[in-house]
Every structure is written in C-alpha cells, then in structure tokens.
Design an enzyme around this catalytic site. Structure first.
Site, PDB file in Angstrom:
ATOM      1  N   ASN A  73      18.580 -12.758 -52.225  1.00  0.00           N
ATOM      2  CA  ASN A  73      19.180 -13.874 -53.117  1.00  0.00           C
ATOM      3  C   ASN A  73      20.548 -14.401 -52.802  1.00  0.00           C
ATOM      4  OD1 ASN A  73      21.340 -13.181 -55.291  1.00  0.00           O
ATOM      5  ND2 ASN A  73      20.504 -11.301 -54.540  1.00  0.00           N
ATOM      6  N   ASN A 132      32.665  -5.368 -59.893  1.00  0.00           N
ATOM      7  CA  ASN A 132      31.529  -5.894 -58.843  1.00  0.00           C
ATOM      8  C   ASN A 132      32.438  -6.126 -57.562  1.00  0.00           C
ATOM      9  OD1 ASN A 132      29.818  -7.225 -57.172  1.00  0.00           O
ATOM     10  ND2 ASN A 132      28.887  -8.544 -58.910  1.00  0.00           N
ATOM     11  N   CYS A 135      29.214  -8.041 -54.262  1.00  0.00           N
ATOM     12  CA  CYS A 135      28.404  -9.389 -53.947  1.00  0.00           C
ATOM     13  C   CYS A 135      28.713 -10.013 -52.633  1.00  0.00           C
ATOM     14  CB  CYS A 135      28.565 -10.559 -55.046  1.00  0.00           C
ATOM     15  SG  CYS A 135      27.511 -11.965 -54.872  1.00  0.00           S
ATOM     16  N   ASN A 200      25.358  -2.513 -53.753  1.00  0.00           N
ATOM     17  CA  ASN A 200      25.110  -3.736 -53.917  1.00  0.00           C
ATOM     18  C   ASN A 200      24.009  -4.193 -52.825  1.00  0.00           C
ATOM     19  OD1 ASN A 200      25.206  -6.512 -54.862  1.00  0.00           O
ATOM     20  ND2 ASN A 200      26.919  -5.908 -56.214  1.00  0.00           N
ATOM     21  N   THR A 201      23.860  -5.678 -52.771  1.00  0.00           N
ATOM     22  CA  THR A 201      22.742  -6.197 -51.933  1.00  0.00           C
ATOM     23  C   THR A 201      23.644  -6.182 -50.294  1.00  0.00           C
ATOM     24  OG1 THR A 201      23.649  -8.364 -52.497  1.00  0.00           O
ATOM     25  CG2 THR A 201      21.765  -7.434 -53.368  1.00  0.00           C
ATOM     26  N   CYS A 342      -9.973  14.033 -38.495  1.00  0.00           N
ATOM     27  CA  CYS A 342      -9.744  12.962 -37.726  1.00  0.00           C
ATOM     28  C   CYS A 342     -10.678  11.826 -37.739  1.00  0.00           C
ATOM     29  CB  CYS A 342      -9.551  13.520 -36.208  1.00  0.00           C
ATOM     30  SG  CYS A 342      -9.422  12.376 -34.975  1.00  0.00           S
ATOM     31  N   CYS A 345      -9.254   6.976 -34.636  1.00  0.00           N
ATOM     32  CA  CYS A 345      -8.908   5.757 -34.333  1.00  0.00           C
ATOM     33  C   CYS A 345      -7.866   5.636 -33.122  1.00  0.00           C
ATOM     34  CB  CYS A 345      -8.031   5.198 -35.528  1.00  0.00           C
ATOM     35  SG  CYS A 345      -6.412   6.177 -35.588  1.00  0.00           S
ATOM     36  N   CYS A 348      -2.827   7.812 -32.429  1.00  0.00           N
ATOM     37  CA  CYS A 348      -1.898   8.989 -32.277  1.00  0.00           C
ATOM     38  C   CYS A 348      -1.811   9.002 -30.697  1.00  0.00           C
ATOM     39  CB  CYS A 348      -2.377  10.375 -32.678  1.00  0.00           C
ATOM     40  SG  CYS A 348      -4.085  10.841 -32.021  1.00  0.00           S
ATOM     41  N   CYS A 381       3.050  10.860 -33.960  1.00  0.00           N
ATOM     42  CA  CYS A 381       1.657  10.910 -34.071  1.00  0.00           C
ATOM     43  C   CYS A 381       1.309  10.910 -35.638  1.00  0.00           C
ATOM     44  CB  CYS A 381       0.986  11.808 -33.147  1.00  0.00           C
ATOM     45  SG  CYS A 381       1.819  13.396 -33.045  1.00  0.00           S
TER      46      CYS A 381
END
Ligand code: FAD
Ligand code: FMN
Ligand code: SF4
Lengths: 412, 480
Positions: A73, A132, A135, A200-201, A342, A345, A348, A381
């Site tokens: 922001n 603050n 910011c 803060n950001t 397992c 796929c 790993c 893995c």
C-alpha cells in the site's frame, strides 16, 4: 475455557487480539463494529497533520489460486481531522470501557509538535499511545515514519519527547526496513518506551503490469514503492519478534504484527515472545468476523494443551531459538519414502537431483528410493512432496554428545 | 418370500454398499477447506434450511480448529452428522456455492461437514454446556430428526426432556430409512448417543396411543442388551421385551409441553387387486431389512418391480440392485420430467442399470398367492395394457399421514392430513407443538431438524414468555 485476558504494559484487554493501525481502524463506527465482533483492542489509524491520499493505493501478489498472499500500500496516515478522530475515540472508549483503544501518532520531528498532539489526545480515555516510526512510504519522504525508526538516535529522542508529557503507556512501533532490528528497539527502550510493536510494512514494489509496463499500484501512469504486509511477511516478522524476545536489553512487552491470519499464526507470535498481536491484512481481506475463530481456536488450543491462561504460553519458544553456532552438528536426519503414501509424482527426485544432493533413484516398481549415506537431511524432498506421509525425515544419529561450531572453534 | 437368492457373496454386497461419500483424509479436507472463498453472507448458509454458518465451519477446518468447527455445525443443526451424509446438497448448500460459477466445482460442503462432525462424535466431545434444570419438562413423541433437534435445544435451555419412541432404536428414519450406502444405523445411533449425553432421556419401545383404552395390544419386541453403556441406543442384540403404552392425555399431564414428531405412517397402498400376494412389499419394510445388514436375509426377487419415482423409490431400486437382483424395473405413471426424485438420484439409479417404464399405471398384481406379474396400462394415450413378469414388487408411492392419531387426539390437520401449526409450531392444542414430516407432509431430514429448532423456541416462549433465537433460526442471537 482458558483465560484470554491480557495485561500489556499495564493495559488490560479482554483478549490478545488488537486491530493494527490501518484502514480497519479508520473511524469510530468501524472500531465499534470490530469490538462487537470480538476484537480485544484497536490501534487507531495514525493521527497527525491531515494528509491527502492518492487514488489507487493498494496492490497485491497472488500465489496460484490464492489471492492476496501479500499486500502492498501507498496510503498515508489518517486523512480525517484530529478533532473528529479524538471525538470519536472518546465516544468509543465511553461505549466500550473494557476494550482497548490505542492512539497511533506521527508528526514532524519537532518536540513541540509531539508535545502538542500528545496533550491534545491523552484525555480521550484512550489506553495508550503507539508511535508510528514505521511507515516506509510517503511519510518517510517528509522525515517521518520510517525516517525516524531507521535512525536509533531519532527513535530514542522522539520517544523521550513523548514520555516527557504522556500520562499513558507508550508503545513504539518499529520499522522492519533496517538491517538489524535490535538497535532501534534498544533505542526506544532507552527513550523510555513502555512497549514495542512490530512490524510495520516492508519496502516493496509488488509487480509490474507487463503490458503497460507500469508498476502497481498505478497512479496516473506512475508508481511509488509501498509497504508490504499480509501472510507473506509473517516469517520476517516472527524473526524480528524472536530477536527482541531473546535480547537482554529489550525488557518491555512486545506486540507482534505481520501476516497474522488465524489463531495458529497468533500462537506462533506468542510463543516467540509477543505479549499480544495485531492484525491488519487478514481483516482487510475477510472482515472483522475472522476474530471469532481466532478466539475459539486459541481457546480450544489452550484447553487441549492444559494451559489456564494465554499468559502461560508467552515466550515458550524463545529459548528454542539460538545462534547457528550453538546448533548440534551431530544431529542427523535422512529422508525416507513411505511407498504406501507415495503418488509417484517424482518431485522429490528432481528437487534433490537439481536442487540438492542427487540422493534419489527408483526401485523396480518406480518408487523413489533415498541413498541414505548421500542424504544430508536438508528437508527439500519432504517440503516439495504433495502427499502427506510419503516422505518422513528420520533421525539416524545415536543421540550422543553434542558438537557445535562454537565448541569446535573455541577448542582449536 | 421369493425363492430367488442373490448370487453375490457377502464381500461383494459389502463392496456395493460401501459409503458413496467416504470420509475425507486430512489432506483432502485441508485442501478442500482452503479452496473455500469464505464468502460473506454466504449463499450456502442461506440455502441450508438450518442455516449452518458454512464458511465459518470450513474456515475452522482450515485453521485446524475441528472442535470449533463441529460446534458451529451442531449449534445450528443438532443432527449435523446425519445431514452431512444424507442431505440432498446438490439442491441445497452445494448447489448454491459460488464456486459453481467460478470453476463449476462446488466446495464439497457435506463431506467437510462430515469431517468436522466425525471429530466430535468419534471423540465423544461434548460441545455444549447443559445448564441447571429450569424446572420444566417436555415430552417428545418420536425420536426422528425433528424430535432429536427439539430435544437438543430444550436440553440446552435446561428443560428435562423425555423422548417417547415406539421402536426399539432411536433416530426415526435416520436410523431406519436412509439408504445404507449413505448412512449406517451406527452413524445415526452415535449421533443419538451424543444427544443422550446432554441429559435427554429416551424411552424406547414406548408407543404413545391417541386415547386411553385405545392402546395397541402389547407386542413382544426385541430390545438391546441392557447393561452395557448406552445399550438402549446401540444396535440391538436379541433380547425380548414388551412395548409400553402411554396415552397421549397422560403424556400431556406429565409434561409442561409436548412436541409431536411422529413423522408419517407406512407406505400408501395401491388400491388394486392382488396386493396381498406374497412377494409384495412396502418400501419402508424393505429398506428396514436392508438396514440390518444381514444381507442374505433381505427378501429379494430375480426381477423386482418398484412402483413410484420419488427418492424413496430410487433408494429401493438402487439397494435391490446392490443386493444382487438380476433385473430391477421402476414403474411410474407419469413421465421422466415429472419424476419427483432429484436428478442426481435418477442418475444414480441409471448408473446402477435400473430399467424405467414411464407413463404406466398399475392395474393389478397378478399372482396365485405369489406375485407373478404386474399388469399395467399405458398412460401415453395408447391405453395399451401389458404385463411385467416379476417375482417381487415394492410399493414406493409415498407414506400415509397419521390422520387417525391426530383425529383421535383432536389435533387439527389440513385437507392433506398435515398437522396445522402456527409460526411457533404450536398445534390447535394448548402447549402441544408439532414439526417434521407430520407437519410438512414429508420433506428432508434437515427440514425436520429446523422444525424441531423452531418448536423448541416456540415451547420456551409459551412456557417462560421469553423469546430465544437459536443459531440459524432466523436472526443472529446465539443460543446459550
Ligand atoms: C426411505 C426414505 C429415505 C429418505 N432418505 C432421505 C435422505 O436421503 N435425506 C434426507 O434428508 N431425508 C430423507 N428422507 C426423509 C427424512 O427421513 C424425513 O424427512 C425425516 O426423517 C423426518 O423426520 P421426523 O422426525 O419428522 O420423522 P421420522 O424420522 O419419521 O421420525 C418419527 C418417529 O416417531 C416415531 N413414532 C411415530 N408414532 C409414534 C407414537 N405413537 N409413539 C411413539 N413414537 C412414535 C417413529 O417410530 C419414528 O421413530 C427419507 C425418507 C424416507 C421414507
Ligand atoms: C492500507 C494500509 C494502511 C496502513 N496504515 C498504517 C498506519 O496508518 N499506521 C501504522 O502504524 N501502520 C499502518 N499500516 C501497517 C499495519 O498496521 C501493519 O503493521 C502491517 O500491515 C502488518 O500487519 P498485517 O500483515 O497483519 O497486515 C497500514 C497497512 C495497510 C495495509
Ligand atoms: S474497496 Fe471500496 S473504496 Fe476500495 S475501490 Fe472498492 S469500492 Fe472503492
């Protein structure tokens, strides 16, 4: 039912969940709805000299089909007049005396300016101030916000100014845009801070529209770096909170902020030394109603673990974080594949092959097999594996004497 | 009984009756829960007749707060575990899910609901605190969904609740009527047991008769093995006992209020010649036999004709097929388009290789003491008369209303035999309330549950003059 009431630097709240200073705490009617929903406290949207905001001011990063894992922001502090805000704070506190209202402040780096705003705001019935110093956009260009928080001397000085006149506890909100969070934190404590809050950001550019070539968020063809928050920043915030939790000189309560979306996130902050937590992005995404499961989940967790009060878990994991040099080099884990879980796929395999230590081969049925002597126990893995229980990391050392890098180098 | 014996082994039949929606693994549940958008003022919650806060319970699964999740569900629907298995969700919550429009794949709400409720039921977790007695007692006739729901809410308000049930097991059609591949008796009874732990007393084998001296003759009945924990609520062994009788007026005298949740009666007769032939069954009788899971004792024909085309008829045809009947034919007097079963139920029957004969009205059951055929007339204008050779016929054309009972106790019913109630579920009698199938004429378990909730609020208002709004009853005030 565990006791969720918290005492934070002398401020009692019905529960450890506060709204962070941000749009959800913009005005009285919003904060009141939040209290009705169950929030224990709210840090009002930062007060100061009224500003003018830009239009188009938020942008977000998605991950796969998950929206808004990070939010950015370029909004400034409140754009409403000080008088209106203070009136609403007083009304809100009158209606909700048991709930916590903290006034977030940010003015220019002048002693009189800070004295003036503190004096004007402290008889509203509010429970404390949050300064603050965090910011990272816009306000910092005017010498405020992160511009103060990034220089420990300024942090200390302004905190002192506020403490000179404040009758209320003072929380200093730190910026994560520093190489080491400890010096500004110590500076705030030196300046008399009663508590710290972080983070803060984080400075960020969230992305670029590759068709128009304008970064987000677009303000008439231009963009500026903004503050990053939301689920993606949690690990950074956890680290900073734990560093302060471990620091001997930082002996004040800590309010943990950054990426908290549910009760489990909150528990992690508490375990690493936060005394309560603040939330912004998750509320901006789903509304005040998320507090219901935060309270319910925390309650059930405490009950299940046999804790009577939320205070009992604060800092419980602080002692589990140490310097790398103290870690046990004799501890040894290896990956093991459990064929029944397992799904073949092969992620790993390829992760280890191209991203780790080439430990995988396949058996006759096509299941991945780990060459254990080659495995360094890095976890990769197991982290990429989509099938629960298919890869477990198994300890293979005897559990004998501990050996650390610090020991080794001190002996030699 | 027809002579036919199924060629399927017990193992094959068990496989056929495996749960159609099995329990999710943790990974499945987390994946699905995280897919939920957590809509605000969500359409699924509106679509649920008990208005369970669906996004809330799903969010709690995602945050691994399973106890909290189960509480959200049971708070709005005391038979949430049963409903997770038997609700027609395609036309309720899941049908309303916004993911239908986004990716044409609704969140699997029912299976998630089951995941959360199983956690509470299997863990014997008590989710609600039962207050001290408020001094009033309520008698409930019937332990089906409506009775169970009403009992739960009243117990949560401190009432002493006694449920009178004429059968040997509690649960009503949840226990005796649900297709076995959706829900077993054990699942239903586990939920009943949870309600029992709230202090609700179940008087099983106890029939409420409409008037004094009108009592049915005492029947010998099987009852559960007394002695073991909650024995009366678990699947029975073979001990014998008698059915107690209690007159409706005595019941009213014994309690401050009465909730009538007797459901519907037996399946309607066809009113055609030959119905007394051996081999003619009514649907509930047949389904009741299936529920015992003594697969080879269930009456079964080689060719079974099922008359009717509602959801019950589908339950009969699919379960006959799964037991091993060679040929199962559904006969309906109107067209496919007019069939009252839900589309997905029809699809299920089709996928079980059931045959359909549309627009055919039964004229006569042909037989010589035993069923040989069903004679029908075509309704498509041809008026053709034809016979379907078969050795078993099941009637599934809707259940009778209990008009005799209501007439005898002078509770007003409408022209269709449904009990007339006001907005608080009160009948024409002072402090007598009613709800469920006997009021709505036959709907879903979840509707009966909601009716029980509303009746509990009505009873409380009537006895204490206090308005209470249970979760999902209509407004936001929560139950204590
Ligand atoms: C075959 C079949 C399948 C169904 N499948 C589904 C489904 O998949 N999903 C779904 O949502 N709904 C289904 N339904 C509908 C659902 O079962 C009903 O809507 C629901 O059970 C109605 O609840 P109830 O409490 O009103 O009545 P019931 O469940 O019928 O309960 C009434 C109870 O009262 C008892 N009783 C009656 N008279 C007396 C008396 N005089 N004294 C004492 N006790 C008495 C009965 O024995 C019974 O236990 C099905 C219905 C049938 C018939
Ligand atoms: C739009 C927006 C405006 C914010 N405004 C303020 C502010 O005025 N004062 C302040 O101290 N922090 C402000 N913040 C930072 C938040 O208070 C919080 O520290 C940060 O968002 C991290 O928490 P989160 O990950 O829960 O969002 C703002 C954040 C956002 C997203
Ligand atoms: S969230 Fe509200 S203020 Fe922001 S762009 Fe949308 S409508 Fe406008």
């Amino acid at each position: 039912m565990a006791d969720l009431t918290t005492n934070f630097a002398g401020i009692t709240s019905p529960n450890p969940f506060w709204l962070a200073s941000a749009p959800p705490t913009n005005m009285g009617s919003m904060v009141e709805r939040a209290f009705d929903a169950g929030w224990g406290g709210a840090v009002w949207k930062t007060l100061g000299e009224p500003i003018v905001n830009v239009s188009s001011r938020l942008a977000a990063i998605d991950h796969g089909s998950n929206r808004m894992i990070g939010l950015n922001n370029i909004e400034l502090i409140t754009d409403r007049s000080l008088e209106v805000n203070l009136k609403e704070i007083a009304e809100c506190k009158k209606k909700y005396p048991g709930h916590t209202v903290i006034i977030s402040l940010m003015v220019e780096s002048k002693r009189e300016a800070w004295h003036e705003i503190v004096k004007k705001s402290q008889d509203t019935g509010a429970d404390g101030f949050e300064l603050n110093f965090g910011c990272p956009h816009g306000m910092s260009e005017r010498g405020m916000g992160a511009a103060m928080g990034q220089v420990p001397e300024y942090t200390c000085m302004v905190t002192e100014w506020v403490k000179e006149v404040s009758d209320l506890p003072v929380i200093v909100k730190l910026t994560p845009n520093v190489t080491d969070i400890v010096p500004p934190a110590r500076a705030a404590v030196r300046g008399g801070a009663d508590a710290l809050s972080l983070i803060n950001t984080i400075n960020s550019i969230i992305g670029v529209d590759i068709d128009t070539m304008i970064p987000f968020p677009n303000v008439n063809g231009m963009a500026a770096h903004g503050g990053y928050c939301g689920p993606a920043v949690k690990p950074i915030a956890l680290n900073m909170v734990s560093e302060l939790g471990r620091d001997g000189e930082v002996d004040v309560p800590i309010s943990g902020i950054g990426g908290i979306s549910n009760w489990k996130d909150a528990v992690e902050f508490l375990l690493l030394g936060a005394n309560n937590v603040q939330v912004c992005t998750a509320v901006m995404h789903y509304g005040y109603r998320i507090i219901e499961d935060m309270l319910d989940g925390l309650n059930n967790y405490l009950d299940d673990k046999g804790f009577e009060s939320v205070h009992d878990i604060i800092g419980k994991s602080v002692g589990r974080v140490t310097d790398w040099g103290n870690l046990d080099l004799n501890y040894d884990v290896v990956a093991r594949v459990n064929n029944e879980n397992c799904v073949k796929c092969n992620l790993c395999y390829i992760a280890c092959e191209d991203g780790a230590h080439q430990c995988f081969s396949f058996d006759e049925q096509g299941y991945p097999v780990v060459d254990e002597p080659e495995c360094v126990g890095c976890n990769l893995c197991a982290l990429v594996c989509p099938a629960p229980g298919a890869i477990s990391m198994v300890r293979i050392d005897e559990g004998g004497e501990k050996r650390t890098w610090k020991d080794m180098t001190s002996k030699s | 009984m027809p002579d036919y014996k199924t060629k399927l082994s017990t193992a094959e039949i068990e496989a056929n009756f495996a749960e159609i929606d099995p329990k999710m693994t943790e990974a499945e549940a987390l994946f699905e829960a995280n897919r939920c958008l957590y809509c605000y003022d969500a359409p699924c919650t509106h679509a649920c007749p008990t208005h369970i806060d669906v996004p809330s319970f799903i969010k709690k699964i995602a945050s691994e707060n399973l106890r909290g999740s189960a509480r959200v569900i049971f708070d709005a629907n005391p038979i949430g575990a049963s409903c997770a298995r038997v609700c027609p969700v395609e036309v309720l919550c899941e049908g309303a899910c916004v993911e239908n429009t986004l990716v044409e794949k609704p969140i699997q709400i029912a299976r998630l609901q089951r995941y959360a409720t199983d956690h509470a039921v299997e863990g014997d977790i008590d989710l609600f605190q039962i207050p001290e007695s408020n001094g009033k007692t309520v008698g409930i006739i019937g332990s089906g969904p409506a009775g169970l729901s009403c009992a739960t809410y009243l117990a949560r308000l401190g009432y002493k609740v006694t449920v009178y049930e004429k059968r040997e097991l509690a649960g009503g059609l949840d226990t005796y009527g649900m297709a076995e591949y959706k829900m077993s008796q054990k699942d239903s009874l586990d939920e009943v047991e949870m309600i029992g732990r709230m202090g609700v007393e179940f008087r099983l084998n106890t029939s409420v008769s409409p008037t004094k001296g009108h009592e049915e003759p005492r029947r010998e009945k099987k009852l559960s093995n007394a002695g073991e924990r909650n024995a009366s609520l678990s699947v029975p062994s073979t001990q014998h006992t008698v059915v107690d009788q209690i007159a409706f007026s005595d019941l009213c005298d014994a309690h401050d209020a009465v909730f009538v949740a007797v459901g519907l009666g037996k399946t309607n007769d066809l009113g055609i010649p030959g119905e007394d032939n051996e081999g003619v069954f009514e649907s509930l009788e047949f389904i009741g036999e299936v529920k015992k899971r003594a697969w080879h004792d269930v009456p079964l024909g080689r060719t079974i004709v099922v008359i009717g085309a509602g959801n019950t008829a589908v339950d009969v045809v699919t379960q006959s097929k799964r037991l091993g009947a060679e040929k199962v034919i559904m006969v309906y007097r109107r067209t496919r388009a007019e069939m009252s079963a839900f589309d997905y139920e029809y699809e299920l029957a089709k996928s079980d290789a059931v045959e359909f004969i549309w627009q055919a009205s039964p004229l006569e059951i042909v037989g010589n003491g035993r069923v040989e055929a069903l004679r029908c007339k075509k309704n498509d204008g041809s008026l053709e008369v034809f016979e379907i050779r078969c050795d078993m016929i099941v009637k599934a054309i809707g259940q009778e209303k209990m008009t005799d009972f209501f007439g005898a106790v002078e509770i007003e019913t409408d022209q269709k035999g449904r009990v007339v109630v006001d907005a608080s579920m009160r009948t024409s009698l002072e402090n007598v309330f009613a709800g469920g199938d006997c009021v709505n004429g036959g709907a879903e378990a979840v509707d009966a549950s909601q009716a029980g909730k509303r009746a509990a609020a009505g009873i409380h208002k009537s006895l204490f003059g206090e308005n209470v709004e249970f979760t999902g009853q209509g407004s936001s005030t929560k139950c204590p």
